[in-house]
Design a protein around this motif. Structure first.
Motif, PDB file in Angstrom:
ATOM      1  N   LEU A 179       0.824  -1.223   0.000  1.00  0.00           N
ATOM      2  CA  LEU A 179       0.000   0.000   0.000  1.00  0.00           C
ATOM      3  C   LEU A 179       0.851   1.263   0.000  1.00  0.00           C
ATOM      4  O   LEU A 179       1.908   1.308   0.638  1.00  0.00           O
ATOM      5  CB  LEU A 179      -0.878   0.055   1.259  1.00  0.00           C
ATOM      6  CG  LEU A 179      -2.028  -0.931   1.419  1.00  0.00           C
ATOM      7  CD1 LEU A 179      -2.842  -0.558   2.665  1.00  0.00           C
ATOM      8  CD2 LEU A 179      -2.929  -0.952   0.199  1.00  0.00           C
ATOM      9  N   LEU A 180       0.363   2.283  -0.686  1.00  0.00           N
ATOM     10  CA  LEU A 180       0.995   3.606  -0.655  1.00  0.00           C
ATOM     11  C   LEU A 180       0.190   4.469   0.316  1.00  0.00           C
ATOM     12  O   LEU A 180      -1.018   4.647   0.130  1.00  0.00           O
ATOM     13  CB  LEU A 180       0.989   4.223  -2.061  1.00  0.00           C
ATOM     14  CG  LEU A 180       1.559   3.312  -3.165  1.00  0.00           C
ATOM     15  CD1 LEU A 180       1.497   4.002  -4.526  1.00  0.00           C
ATOM     16  CD2 LEU A 180       3.000   2.914  -2.834  1.00  0.00           C
ATOM     17  N   ILE A 181       0.846   4.949   1.360  1.00  0.00           N
ATOM     18  CA  ILE A 181       0.129   5.628   2.446  1.00  0.00           C
ATOM     19  C   ILE A 181       0.603   7.070   2.579  1.00  0.00           C
ATOM     20  O   ILE A 181       1.817   7.328   2.703  1.00  0.00           O
ATOM     21  CB  ILE A 181       0.348   4.886   3.790  1.00  0.00           C
ATOM     22  CG1 ILE A 181      -0.125   3.425   3.659  1.00  0.00           C
ATOM     23  CG2 ILE A 181      -0.370   5.588   4.928  1.00  0.00           C
ATOM     24  CD1 ILE A 181       0.032   2.610   4.939  1.00  0.00           C
ATOM     25  N   ASP A 182      -0.353   7.988   2.575  1.00  0.00           N
ATOM     26  CA  ASP A 182      -0.047   9.404   2.814  1.00  0.00           C
ATOM     27  C   ASP A 182       0.300   9.551   4.302  1.00  0.00           C
ATOM     28  O   ASP A 182      -0.545   9.302   5.170  1.00  0.00           O
ATOM     29  CB  ASP A 182      -1.287  10.236   2.454  1.00  0.00           C
ATOM     30  CG  ASP A 182      -1.031  11.727   2.624  1.00  0.00           C
ATOM     31  OD1 ASP A 182      -0.035  12.093   3.282  1.00  0.00           O
ATOM     32  OD2 ASP A 182      -1.837  12.523   2.106  1.00  0.00           O
ATOM     33  N   LEU A 183       1.523   9.960   4.607  1.00  0.00           N
ATOM     34  CA  LEU A 183       1.960   9.991   6.013  1.00  0.00           C
ATOM     35  C   LEU A 183       1.340  11.141   6.805  1.00  0.00           C
ATOM     36  O   LEU A 183       1.545  11.235   8.009  1.00  0.00           O
ATOM     37  CB  LEU A 183       3.486  10.035   6.101  1.00  0.00           C
ATOM     38  CG  LEU A 183       4.191   8.765   5.612  1.00  0.00           C
ATOM     39  CD1 LEU A 183       5.701   8.903   5.746  1.00  0.00           C
ATOM     40  CD2 LEU A 183       3.709   7.527   6.353  1.00  0.00           C
ATOM     41  N   ARG A 184       0.581  12.022   6.121  1.00  0.00           N
ATOM     42  CA  ARG A 184      -0.135  13.066   6.859  1.00  0.00           C
ATOM     43  C   ARG A 184      -1.543  12.588   7.246  1.00  0.00           C
ATOM     44  O   ARG A 184      -2.328  13.345   7.801  1.00  0.00           O
ATOM     45  CB  ARG A 184      -0.285  14.341   6.019  1.00  0.00           C
ATOM     46  CG  ARG A 184       0.999  14.800   5.347  1.00  0.00           C
ATOM     47  CD  ARG A 184       1.796  15.767   6.214  1.00  0.00           C
ATOM     48  NE  ARG A 184       2.926  16.310   5.479  1.00  0.00           N
ATOM     49  CZ  ARG A 184       4.163  15.838   5.536  1.00  0.00           C
ATOM     50  NH1 ARG A 184       4.451  14.789   6.273  1.00  0.00           N
ATOM     51  NH2 ARG A 184       5.146  16.395   4.846  1.00  0.00           N
TER      52      ARG A 184
END
Ligand SMILES: Cc1cc2nc3c(=O)[nH]c(=O)nc-3n(C[C@H](O)[C@H](O)[C@H](O)COP(=O)(O)OP(=O)(O)OC[C@H]3O[C@@H](n4cnc5c(N)ncnc54)[C@H](O)[C@@H]3O)c2cc1C
Length: 406
Positions: free
Chosen positions: A192-197
């Motif tokens: 998964l690609l996760i937005d760290l914000r």
């Protein structure tokens, strides 16, 4: 193998060299380009500045298709760029974005993912972190427990990641998560690609013995508490993450540019030995010192030749003329060699500096800004990062020598 006759390569190398020579005059004082420099706010701001300058010129991802922000240059020109950047200890290329997730998306990402994520990486605008390791899953990554529960068009992710380099400055993370309770181990993993914000993400610094203060900590632990991630951010099919992970691993282990940095560091060490006297004579006149420096030069040149061999193999792999097995063996061999050599280098530096090698960079008596004090403590990590030495040897035994898996 002689790369110089490739038309235009010598000119390109000079162009990159000139660029970095000028830009590195703006680096914060005592810049060494290591994790401790990159971890601080000042260091990261400089990193982002250089990245944007490189991005304007299309140099972050030289070999990528123009459609995604590259210049479609040859892999050899990419190597010339990497070597120049390493020699000048310059930041500006995200090893996780441009070096790992970018090539992975190019190989296996959807068209939508390529169009969305690749151009900002090539412009040097967004920074990535690798959310793989967990407290009970390192070498045995298939044991990862962070769970992503499907809920409509989203996953709800819960779990903990650790040793996440640079995550406190990163914008996005590529994560290994479990997506099935029925399937076991690698058959239940997704990517998964996760937005760290995103809401529910907590990032804490993890200090190590080489990062004396938490503001210098490059490592982090990350807690994911009901983090909502859109399904369109999954790379590949659900429960087929292992294939993507293996693709990323081979990019991670090639590490071709490290020898450019070592060449520069050797020149600095030689300069130090020229200027520093011991018992009335420059250190450079001592037979033992000369022997050690010559040995390092031999090892670095051997590493450089092997790195080019790996690059040649990647090129042939691209043409379908080499097997992925051979390439995996070469990448693992080189990773092993590089981590051992970085330790020999650090120990040699410490021996030459004697007791002064223990002084931290803050001391005015610390030779070369306390370089080897830091290196001595951090070089052990090179045997662990990107897969430990034992794991590299397992890969060489299985893939290269055809020995049975145990
Ligand atoms: C400098 C550095 C940067 C890192 N950055 C990141 C990052 O950005 N993101 C991230 O996700 N992780 C990162 N890591 C974590 C790294 O990937 C793991 O530390 C590594 O995979 C080893 O896992 P572990 O620490 O759990 O050790 P373990 O897997 O528990 O290994 C312990 C020991 O057992 C040995 N061992 C384990 N399995 C086998 C086997 N099958 N055969 C033989 N020996 C074996 C290992 O070689 C090691 O010596 C980083 C680590 C370092 C040091």
């Amino acid at each position: 193998m002689d790369f110089e006759p490739i038309p235009g390569l010598a000119e390109a190398r000079k162009k990159y060299d000139d660029f970095f020579r000028e830009e590195m005059k703006k680096a914060p004082p005592g810049w060494e380009g290591g994790p401790e420099d990159l971890a601080t706010h000042e260091g990261h701001a400089f990193q982002r500045y250089v990245a944007r300058e490189l991005g304007k010129r299309g140099w972050v991802c030289l070999a990528w298709p123009k459609k995604y922000g590259g210049l479609e240059k040859s892999h050899f020109e990419q190597l010339a760029f990497n070597e120049a950047r390493a020699y000048w200890k310059a930041p500006g290329v995200d090893q996780f974005g441009a070096g790992m997730i970018g090539p992975t998306l190019l190989a296996v990402g959807s068209e939508e993912q390529k169009e969305r994520f690749l151009p900002p990486i090539a412009r040097g605008e967004i920074w990535w972190a690798q959310l793989w390791s967990e407290p009970n899953a390192g070498s045995d990554l298939a044991a990862a427990q962070t769970f992503a529960q499907r809920e409509g068009d989203d996953y709800i992710v819960n779990g903990q990641k650790c040793w996440t380099s640079g995550a406190h400055h990163a914008d996005w993370g590529f994560a290994v998560v479990r997506t099935s309770r029925e399937q076991t181990r690698s058959r239940a993993l997704s990517y998964l690609l996760i937005d760290l914000r995103s809401q529910g993400i907590t990032i804490n610094p993890l200090a190590t013995m080489s990062s004396h203060r938490t503001q210098e900590a490059y490592f982090n632990e990350i807690f994911l508490d009901n983090v909502r991630v859109p399904v369109v951010n999954r790379v590949g099919e659900e429960n087929d993450g292992w294939r993507m992970i293996r693709a990323t691993m081979n990019f991670e282990r090639s590490g071709l540019s490290a020898y450019g940095a070592m060449r520069r560091e050797l020149l600095e060490l030689i300069e130090f030995c020229r200027e520093t006297k011991w018992q009335g004579e420059p250190l450079l006149n001592k037979p033992l010192v000369r022997d050690r420096l010559a040995q390092l030069a031999i090892d670095i040149e051997a590493g450089m030749a092997s790195a080019r061999h790996v690059l040649w193999g990647q090129y042939k792999l691209f043409l379908g003329e080499e097997s992925p097995r051979d390439q995996a063996t070469r990448s693992s061999s080189l990773k092993y060699y590089r981590s051992e050599l970085s330790q020999r280098f650090a120990y040699t530096g410490c021996q030459i500096f004697g007791l002064y090698s223990q002084l931290k960079r803050e001391s005015r008596w610390a030779p070369l800004y306390g370089k080897f004090e830091k290196e001595y403590q951090s070089c052990l990590g090179n045997n662990i990062a990107s897969g430990t030495t034992e794991i590299q040897k397992n890969i060489i035994a299985w893939e290269g020598l055809g020995l049975p898996r145990i």
